[in-house]
Design a protein around this motif. Structure first.
Motif, PDB file in Angstrom:
ATOM      1  N   ARG A   1      -7.423  69.368  19.955  1.00  0.00           N
ATOM      2  CA  ARG A   1      -8.268  68.727  18.932  1.00  0.00           C
ATOM      3  C   ARG A   1      -7.669  68.862  17.525  1.00  0.00           C
ATOM      4  NH1 ARG A   1     -10.920  71.682  15.501  1.00  0.00           N
ATOM      5  NH2 ARG A   1     -11.128  73.890  15.899  1.00  0.00           N
TER       6      ARG A   1
ATOM      7  N   TYR B   1     -19.772  85.762  11.362  1.00  0.00           N
ATOM      8  CA  TYR B   1     -20.553  84.543  11.586  1.00  0.00           C
ATOM      9  C   TYR B   1     -22.059  84.817  11.490  1.00  0.00           C
ATOM     10  CZ  TYR B   1     -16.140  82.613  12.858  1.00  0.00           C
ATOM     11  OH  TYR B   1     -14.839  82.202  12.804  1.00  0.00           O
TER      12      TYR B   1
ATOM     13  N   LYS C   1     -18.441  73.075  10.602  1.00  0.00           N
ATOM     14  CA  LYS C   1     -17.650  72.364   9.601  1.00  0.00           C
ATOM     15  C   LYS C   1     -16.472  71.706  10.275  1.00  0.00           C
ATOM     16  CE  LYS C   1     -14.224  74.098   9.634  1.00  0.00           C
ATOM     17  NZ  LYS C   1     -13.238  74.328  10.737  1.00  0.00           N
TER      18      LYS C   1
ATOM     19  N   ILE D   1     -15.203  78.632  19.118  1.00  0.00           N
ATOM     20  CA  ILE D   1     -16.073  79.119  18.050  1.00  0.00           C
ATOM     21  C   ILE D   1     -17.477  79.427  18.582  1.00  0.00           C
ATOM     22  CG2 ILE D   1     -16.808  76.841  17.179  1.00  0.00           C
ATOM     23  CD1 ILE D   1     -15.961  79.988  15.132  1.00  0.00           C
TER      24      ILE D   1
ATOM     25  N   SER E   1     -23.859  72.683  27.916  1.00  0.00           N
ATOM     26  CA  SER E   1     -22.479  72.220  28.030  1.00  0.00           C
ATOM     27  C   SER E   1     -22.496  70.850  28.687  1.00  0.00           C
ATOM     28  CB  SER E   1     -21.682  73.203  28.886  1.00  0.00           C
ATOM     29  OG  SER E   1     -20.424  72.657  29.206  1.00  0.00           O
TER      30      SER E   1
ATOM     31  N   THR F   1     -19.217  75.051  24.506  1.00  0.00           N
ATOM     32  CA  THR F   1     -18.843  76.393  24.993  1.00  0.00           C
ATOM     33  C   THR F   1     -17.387  76.731  24.641  1.00  0.00           C
ATOM     34  OG1 THR F   1     -18.237  75.402  27.107  1.00  0.00           O
ATOM     35  CG2 THR F   1     -20.465  76.325  26.938  1.00  0.00           C
TER      36      THR F   1
ATOM     37  N   HIS G   1     -15.251  67.832  15.612  1.00  0.00           N
ATOM     38  CA  HIS G   1     -15.813  67.114  14.448  1.00  0.00           C
ATOM     39  C   HIS G   1     -16.393  65.743  14.809  1.00  0.00           C
ATOM     40  CE1 HIS G   1     -12.707  69.798  13.188  1.00  0.00           C
ATOM     41  NE2 HIS G   1     -11.841  68.924  12.738  1.00  0.00           N
TER      42      HIS G   1
ATOM     43  N   TYR H   1     -26.117  68.222  27.144  1.00  0.00           N
ATOM     44  CA  TYR H   1     -26.606  68.471  25.784  1.00  0.00           C
ATOM     45  C   TYR H   1     -28.051  67.973  25.641  1.00  0.00           C
ATOM     46  CZ  TYR H   1     -21.684  69.309  24.496  1.00  0.00           C
ATOM     47  OH  TYR H   1     -20.399  69.782  24.405  1.00  0.00           O
TER      48      TYR H   1
END
Ligand SMILES: NC(=O)c1ccc[n+]([C@@H]2O[C@H](COP(=O)([O-])OP(=O)(O)OC[C@H]3O[C@@H](n4cnc5c(N)ncnc54)[C@H](OP(=O)(O)O)[C@@H]3O)[C@@H](O)[C@H]2O)c1
Length: 327
Positions: free
Chosen positions: A164, A279, A96, A14, A35, A11, A75, A57
């Motif tokens: 991050r 997007y 990505k 992005i 989440s 959440t 990532h 998840y």
């Protein structure tokens, strides 16, 4: 047209942009969010009018009313999160960089291949109208033989060591977050590099913050790329060919315009009436692939994702950058 039912895993920033995009697409429903905690799932669900909110998840992956899950975690989590979703038969669009390294990408793609599940890297830039048009112009010989690419993606990021972007535990560094865009563009235009040379300056958290990359591709084409978390780079891209050039306006990796300059002719500007914000285009591709029963996209095929991940590995190896989870 078959309605495609989406779920979103994570959440963060992005995920929010992507959720907005999905709302405008035909025969597309955003049915669930997952989440690591119920409160975030509920808040996200309220904001984007999503009926089902899962507090884990695992629960999202198990939800039988979902066709495809968008993985928007950091990532370092992409591999495990994508495998979890595919394990329950869900198609996956994974952010990505596709994974932390090539080995993880191979595991993910092998799983998709063996289990006949759709899987795609969310390199949204490849699906934008200006990039599509540029590919067509180049294929038609508009700039002769394309020989060189200059492209960058970098911005000044405040020193927040836990974030991050700078945190090695979450795969921090300029290359994996921003540099992957020019690297992917170079692959898209010229194919896999045969030689790579690069420099990186590391910041206080031990990740790459200023990077310069030169690559030579199969027919000698050259890519001059840069990325940074300390400098506001121009965000223009220039593709030079034997009979002209294409200059993509700032920010070349988002929906934008470009100018075609053919030798001896007046420059021609290409501006796009965008149907969608940005997007959405990658989501449309996923929808189309799922409706056609495809396992991978022709625009972002598995072999390209693997080649890009290999290049990212080579670059990090040149600088001696390993993430804690890789030790
Ligand atoms: N395509 C693009 O333009 C674009 C732009 C930005 C980022 N990205 C990519 O998208 C991914 C996420 O970026 P972001 O900027 O959205 O990050 P973010 O704001 O930090 O959000 C990441 C989300 O992932 C979940 N998550 C799962 N495991 C986590 C962990 N160990 N630590 C922190 N969060 C964890 C969290 O959601 P819950 O708490 O709900 O579980 C969190 O909100 C990255 O891989 C990045 O490269 C793509």
């Amino acid at each position: 047209m078959k309605t495609i039912r989406w779920g979103i895993l994570g959440t963060g920033l992005i995920a929010q942009a992507f959720a907005k995009g999905l709302n405008n697409l035909p025969a597309t429903e955003l049915v669930a969010v997952g989440s690591r905690n119920q409160a975030s799932a509920d808040a996200f669900g309220n904001e984007f009018a999503i009926a089902t909110r899962h507090g884990s998840y695992q629960a999202l992956a198990r939800d039988p009313n979902i066709d495809v899950i968008y993985v928007s975690s950091p990532h370092t989590e992409h591999k495990e999160n994508s495998l979890l979703c595919m394990n329950y038969g869900k198609a996956v669009l994974c952010e990505k960089p596709f994974s932390l390294n090539l080995m993880q990408a191979q595991t993910m793609i092998e799983y998709a291949r063996e289990n006949n599940i759709f899987l795609m890297e969310a390199m949204w830039t490849r699906f934008l109208p200006h990039i599509k048009k540029i590919k067509e112009l180049i294929a038609d010989g508009a700039i002769g033989e394309p020989r060189m690419l200059q492209a960058d993606f970098g911005f000044r990021f405040p020193h927040q060591p836990e974030h991050r972007l700078l945190n090695p535990d979450l795969g921090g560094g300029a290359l994996l977050d921003a540099g992957v865009y020019p690297v992917s563009l170079a692959h898209y235009l010229f194919g896999e590099p045969k030689e790579i040379k690069s420099f990186a300056n590391f910041g206080k958290t031990g990740v790459d913050e200023e990077v310069a990359i030169t690559m030579q591709h199969g027919n000698g084409q050259l890519s001059l790329l840069s990325t940074s978390l300390t400098l506001d780079l121009p965000h223009e891209a220039l593709i030079l060919g034997t009979k002209g050039s294409i200059r993509i306006d700032k920010s070349w990796f988002t929906p934008t315009s470009f100018t075609l300059q053919q030798t001896g002719k007046n420059p021609e500007k290409f501006v796009f009436n965008l149907e969608y914000e940005g997007y959405n285009y990658e989501a449309l591709e996923v929808n189309q692939c799922l409706r056609n029963g495809k396992l991978e996209s022709d625009i972002m095929p598995w072999k390209d994702t693997l080649a890009v991940m290999k290049t990212l590995d080579v670059l990090r190896e040149q600088w001696g950058l390993k993430y804690p989870s890789e030790n």
